[in-house]
Scaffold this motif. Structure first.
Motif, PDB file in Angstrom:
ATOM      1  N   ILE A 203       0.803  -1.321   0.097  1.00  0.00           N
ATOM      2  CA  ILE A 203      -0.015   0.149   0.091  1.00  0.00           C
ATOM      3  C   ILE A 203       0.798   1.087  -0.198  1.00  0.00           C
ATOM      4  N   ALA A 204       0.797   2.036  -1.131  1.00  0.00           N
ATOM      5  CA  ALA A 204       1.850   3.029  -1.264  1.00  0.00           C
ATOM      6  C   ALA A 204       1.088   4.459  -1.633  1.00  0.00           C
ATOM      7  N   ALA A 205       0.719   5.071  -0.680  1.00  0.00           N
ATOM      8  CA  ALA A 205       0.105   6.449  -0.702  1.00  0.00           C
ATOM      9  C   ALA A 205       1.287   7.709  -0.755  1.00  0.00           C
ATOM     10  N   GLY A 206       0.988   8.180  -1.837  1.00  0.00           N
ATOM     11  CA  GLY A 206       2.189   9.378  -2.233  1.00  0.00           C
ATOM     12  C   GLY A 206       1.386  10.821  -2.294  1.00  0.00           C
ATOM     13  N   GLN A 207       2.473  11.482  -2.102  1.00  0.00           N
ATOM     14  CA  GLN A 207       2.261  13.084  -2.109  1.00  0.00           C
ATOM     15  C   GLN A 207       2.356  13.332  -3.789  1.00  0.00           C
ATOM     16  N   PHE A 208       1.696  14.369  -4.186  1.00  0.00           N
ATOM     17  CA  PHE A 208       1.616  14.509  -5.734  1.00  0.00           C
ATOM     18  C   PHE A 208       1.542  16.023  -5.892  1.00  0.00           C
ATOM     19  N   GLY A 209       2.523  16.395  -6.893  1.00  0.00           N
ATOM     20  CA  GLY A 209       2.487  17.974  -7.307  1.00  0.00           C
ATOM     21  C   GLY A 209       3.462  18.711  -6.769  1.00  0.00           C
ATOM     22  N   LYS A 215      10.293  22.285  -6.434  1.00  0.00           N
ATOM     23  CA  LYS A 215      10.127  20.849  -5.702  1.00  0.00           C
ATOM     24  C   LYS A 215       8.795  20.313  -6.016  1.00  0.00           C
ATOM     25  N   ALA A 216       8.790  19.014  -6.464  1.00  0.00           N
ATOM     26  CA  ALA A 216       7.503  18.546  -6.757  1.00  0.00           C
ATOM     27  C   ALA A 216       7.370  16.940  -6.511  1.00  0.00           C
ATOM     28  N   CYS A 217       6.402  16.262  -6.094  1.00  0.00           N
ATOM     29  CA  CYS A 217       6.288  15.201  -5.952  1.00  0.00           C
ATOM     30  C   CYS A 217       5.494  14.225  -7.056  1.00  0.00           C
ATOM     31  N   TYR A 218       5.875  13.012  -7.375  1.00  0.00           N
ATOM     32  CA  TYR A 218       5.393  11.948  -8.157  1.00  0.00           C
ATOM     33  C   TYR A 218       3.971  11.723  -8.369  1.00  0.00           C
ATOM     34  N   GLY A 219       3.496  11.328  -7.054  1.00  0.00           N
ATOM     35  CA  GLY A 219       2.157  10.871  -7.011  1.00  0.00           C
ATOM     36  C   GLY A 219       2.189   9.204  -7.221  1.00  0.00           C
ATOM     37  N   ASN A 220       1.156   9.012  -8.160  1.00  0.00           N
ATOM     38  CA  ASN A 220       1.233   7.844  -8.760  1.00  0.00           C
ATOM     39  C   ASN A 220       0.749   6.628  -7.626  1.00  0.00           C
ATOM     40  N   SER A 221       0.276   7.073  -6.443  1.00  0.00           N
ATOM     41  CA  SER A 221      -0.268   5.937  -5.443  1.00  0.00           C
ATOM     42  C   SER A 221      -0.758   4.735  -5.974  1.00  0.00           C
ATOM     43  N   MET A 222      -0.446   3.743  -5.160  1.00  0.00           N
ATOM     44  CA  MET A 222      -0.755   2.158  -5.790  1.00  0.00           C
ATOM     45  C   MET A 222      -0.956   1.369  -4.773  1.00  0.00           C
ATOM     46  N   ILE A 223      -1.779   0.291  -4.964  1.00  0.00           N
ATOM     47  CA  ILE A 223      -1.876  -0.846  -4.235  1.00  0.00           C
ATOM     48  C   ILE A 223      -1.640  -2.000  -5.269  1.00  0.00           C
ATOM     49  N   ILE A 224      -0.954  -2.767  -4.735  1.00  0.00           N
ATOM     50  CA  ILE A 224      -0.101  -3.911  -5.340  1.00  0.00           C
ATOM     51  C   ILE A 224      -0.290  -5.087  -4.608  1.00  0.00           C
ATOM     52  N   ASP A 225      -0.813  -6.252  -5.630  1.00  0.00           N
ATOM     53  CA  ASP A 225      -0.929  -7.537  -4.918  1.00  0.00           C
ATOM     54  C   ASP A 225       0.517  -8.423  -4.711  1.00  0.00           C
ATOM     55  N   PRO A 226       0.350  -9.585  -4.072  1.00  0.00           N
ATOM     56  CA  PRO A 226       1.636 -10.420  -3.832  1.00  0.00           C
ATOM     57  C   PRO A 226       2.388 -10.835  -5.191  1.00  0.00           C
ATOM     58  N   TRP A 227       1.649 -10.829  -6.342  1.00  0.00           N
ATOM     59  CA  TRP A 227       2.282 -11.080  -7.610  1.00  0.00           C
ATOM     60  C   TRP A 227       2.881  -9.877  -8.486  1.00  0.00           C
ATOM     61  N   THR A 229       1.194  -7.188  -9.251  1.00  0.00           N
ATOM     62  CA  THR A 229       0.307  -6.663 -10.189  1.00  0.00           C
ATOM     63  C   THR A 229      -0.498  -5.298  -9.434  1.00  0.00           C
ATOM     64  N   VAL A 230      -0.439  -4.186 -10.227  1.00  0.00           N
ATOM     65  CA  VAL A 230      -1.038  -3.186  -9.565  1.00  0.00           C
ATOM     66  C   VAL A 230      -2.624  -3.307  -9.667  1.00  0.00           C
ATOM     67  N   ILE A 231      -3.086  -3.039  -8.630  1.00  0.00           N
ATOM     68  CA  ILE A 231      -4.744  -3.391  -8.536  1.00  0.00           C
ATOM     69  C   ILE A 231      -5.412  -2.134  -8.178  1.00  0.00           C
ATOM     70  N   ALA A 232      -4.758  -1.114  -7.907  1.00  0.00           N
ATOM     71  CA  ALA A 232      -5.451   0.284  -7.983  1.00  0.00           C
ATOM     72  C   ALA A 232      -4.223   1.216  -8.012  1.00  0.00           C
ATOM     73  N   ARG A 233      -4.507   2.261  -8.765  1.00  0.00           N
ATOM     74  CA  ARG A 233      -3.574   3.289  -9.221  1.00  0.00           C
ATOM     75  C   ARG A 233      -4.326   4.653  -9.172  1.00  0.00           C
ATOM     76  N   ALA A 234      -3.735   5.609  -8.462  1.00  0.00           N
ATOM     77  CA  ALA A 234      -4.335   7.127  -8.459  1.00  0.00           C
ATOM     78  C   ALA A 234      -4.081   7.731  -9.891  1.00  0.00           C
ATOM     79  N   PRO A 235      -5.114   8.445 -10.197  1.00  0.00           N
ATOM     80  CA  PRO A 235      -4.732   9.338 -11.668  1.00  0.00           C
ATOM     81  C   PRO A 235      -4.123  10.503 -10.795  1.00  0.00           C
ATOM     82  N   GLU A 236      -3.666  11.321 -11.982  1.00  0.00           N
ATOM     83  CA  GLU A 236      -2.902  12.672 -11.358  1.00  0.00           C
ATOM     84  C   GLU A 236      -3.907  13.722 -10.529  1.00  0.00           C
ATOM     85  N   ILE A 241      -7.772   5.871  -3.479  1.00  0.00           N
ATOM     86  CA  ILE A 241      -7.963   4.599  -4.142  1.00  0.00           C
ATOM     87  C   ILE A 241      -8.446   3.659  -3.226  1.00  0.00           C
ATOM     88  N   VAL A 242      -9.013   2.767  -3.504  1.00  0.00           N
ATOM     89  CA  VAL A 242      -9.580   1.574  -2.631  1.00  0.00           C
ATOM     90  C   VAL A 242      -9.346   0.163  -3.451  1.00  0.00           C
TER      91      VAL A 242
END
Length: 271
Positions: A203-209, A215-227, A229-236, A241-242
């Motif tokens: 579970i990777a919650a990120g700062q954006f913008g 100085k700016a942050c990348y965003g692209n928060s994600m939830i990834i499964d054990p294989w 696979t990105v199962i949820a990804r935040a838009p810009e 995301i859930v």
């Protein structure tokens, strides 16, 4: 069971940041998440000269008080990705903590690896000027298993996450304020690698913008499964995301590819 990651564009106005976090937490709870993760420095990203004065007691400070009340109100676990915690007159800790549905702090983690980098032509970062490094890892028991806590630059130190996996964790929490430049190069590949090699959810919650001039942050928060696979990804932009977490998926991955049990540490040069 559903988990959520919140993506924010935090700046120097702490009250505005906390109000925004409250809205996102409420949205995540309404979407059915029982564990909600915020990004690194979610309540304040201002000048280094203002860091120490914005540090709080954990528990006890206004940020803890807000998260405690929201956790009790919604009956959820809230992971404060990180905030500044009081340490001394010169430095603060960069601290993540988890609040239970009863409103109590059930785990606390001080960032181990501080972000001191200087890439040619890019703004320099020297987190150790204002932050005191932590001394130990931290885990927390959740309804879907044990989670290992970390923060941002820790992502580049895989031994921490292997320790968590061998300790029985099936979830890795990696909130961040990853820089835009390094994020484009490394964010997703490292997050997916940590998931794959340890056969854990990430579970990777990120700062954006932009949060300060240059100085700016990348965003692209994600939830990834054990294989991996990105199962949820935040838009810009900011938002929530859930995704579903299923402990049986961890069990299946580890039984299919038993890399945790087939290790041979006696052969490693790095102990």
């Amino acid at each position: 069971m559903k988990v959520a990651a919140i993506q924010m564009n935090t700046k120097a106005d702490k009250q505005e940041n906390l109000q925004k976090a409250e809205r996102f937490i409420t949205k995540a709870a309404e979407d059915g998440a029982i564990f909600i993760s915020l990004p690194e420095y979610f309540n304040f990203m201002g000048p280094d000269t203002e860091k120490v004065q914005n540090a709080e007691e954990i528990p006890g400070g206004e940020t803890y008080q807000l998260l405690s009340s929201l956790a009790k109100k919604h009956g959820v676990y809230i992971h404060a990705g990180s905030i500044l915690e009081k340490y001394s007159d010169e430095k603060a800790y960069n601290t993540g903590f988890v609040v239970s549905p009863e409103g109590d702090v059930v785990a606390k983690y001080n960032k181990l690896h501080l972000f001191d980098i200087e890439i040619n032509g890019m703004p320099a970062y020297k987190e150790s000027n204002t932050i005191q490094a932590g001394e130990s890892s931290a885990t927390v028991e959740l309804p879907f298993g044990k989670a290992g806590l970390s923060i941002c630059y820790d992502l580049r130190f895989p031994e921490l996450y292997r320790e968590y996996a061998l300790d029985g964790c099936n979830v890795l929490c990696i909130p961040a304020a990853f820089t835009q430049y390094t994020g484009m190069l490394a964010w997703e590949v490292l997050q997916r690698a940590r998931a794959i090699e340890n056969q854990c959810y990430v579970i990777a919650a990120g700062q954006f913008g932009s949060h300060a001039p240059g100085k700016a942050c990348y965003g692209n928060s994600m939830i990834i499964d054990p294989w991996g696979t990105v199962i949820a990804r935040a838009p810009e932009g900011e938002g929530v995301i859930v995704a579903e977490i299923d402990p049986s998926t961890v069990k299946q991955a580890r039984e299919s590819v038993p890399c945790l049990t087939h290790r041979r540490p006696e052969l490693y040069k790095v102990k």
